[in-house]
Design an enzyme around this catalytic site. Structure first.
Site, short mmCIF file in Angstrom:
data_model
loop_
_atom_site.label_atom_id
_atom_site.label_comp_id
_atom_site.label_asym_id
_atom_site.label_seq_id
_atom_site.Cartn_x
_atom_site.Cartn_y
_atom_site.Cartn_z
N GLY A 10 31.74 18.21 -5.02
CA GLY A 10 31.08 18.18 -3.73
C GLY A 10 31.64 17.06 -2.88
O GLY A 10 32.44 16.25 -3.35
N HIS A 56 23.54 1.55 -7.45
CA HIS A 56 23.62 2.75 -8.30
C HIS A 56 23.05 2.47 -9.69
O HIS A 56 22.35 3.32 -10.25
CB HIS A 56 25.07 3.24 -8.43
CG HIS A 56 25.53 4.05 -7.27
ND1 HIS A 56 25.36 5.40 -7.19
CD2 HIS A 56 26.18 3.69 -6.13
CE1 HIS A 56 25.87 5.84 -6.05
NE2 HIS A 56 26.38 4.82 -5.39
#
Length: 185
Positions: A10, A56
């Site tokens: 993606g 993250h």
């Protein structure tokens, strides 16, 4: 015994990493004896990237508490081989940064992208447990200016094709929505 491999592709912020995390969470929830490990390939070369990696780590730990993280920017095939086991899901995030680290190093000579892809595909075939790989699909835009950038886009496209051929499932993410490109037979 053959274990499932999935490639999730993606664009940036398409939901591909989140989908891989959801796969890890489902894997862990299905059996308390299972393990899951994420191989992170990012390198913190500047302050923004340091912050991004730290964010993250925190976000991932909150979403999937049982997902261990191993940071390995270069030796991905060997790390997959070392961590792969029947009861362990290996998540790789992401192939694009790994290829960047190998072919555009800040120091030293670049690696050959074809050799790197062949080593990764061999590691996937030899993996003893399931593997989910995350990568960017960057070939849908305009042709980039500059020979080096065009060469990288070509190399990433070839890597994605080689990994997709080695995987049982390939999913394209767009706007947080999955589109299945390949399913197990």
């Amino acid at each position: 015994m053959r274990f499932e491999r999935e490639l999730i592709l993606g664009g940036q912020k398409s939901g591909k990493s989140r989908r891989a995390e959801m796969a890890a969470a489902a894997w862990l929830a299905a059996d308390a004896a299972r393990d899951a490990v994420l191989i992170a390939t990012a390198q913190p070369h500047d302050a923004e990237m340091h912050e991004r990696i730290a964010r993250h780590r925190v976000d991932r730990a909150a979403r999937v508490p049982g997902l261990r993280t191993v940071e390995e920017p270069l030796a991905l095939p060997g790390t997959i081989a070392a961590l792969s086991a029947p009861g362990t899901l290996v998540v790789v995030d992401c192939l694009t940064l790994w290829l960047t680290n190998l072919t555009m190093p800040l120091h030293g000579a670049p690696a050959d992208a074809d050799d790197a892809a062949a080593s990764l595909v061999a590691a996937l075939h030899d993996a003893r447990g399931p593997v989910v790989l995350v990568g960017n699909e960057i070939g849908l835009g305009v042709i980039p200016l500059g020979r080096e950038v065009r060469a990288f886009v070509d190399a990433l496209g070839q890597l994605n094709q080689a990994v997709a051929a080695a995987c049982d499932r390939v999913t394209l993410m767009a706007a947080g929505l999955p589109l299945t490109l390949k399913e197990p037979a």
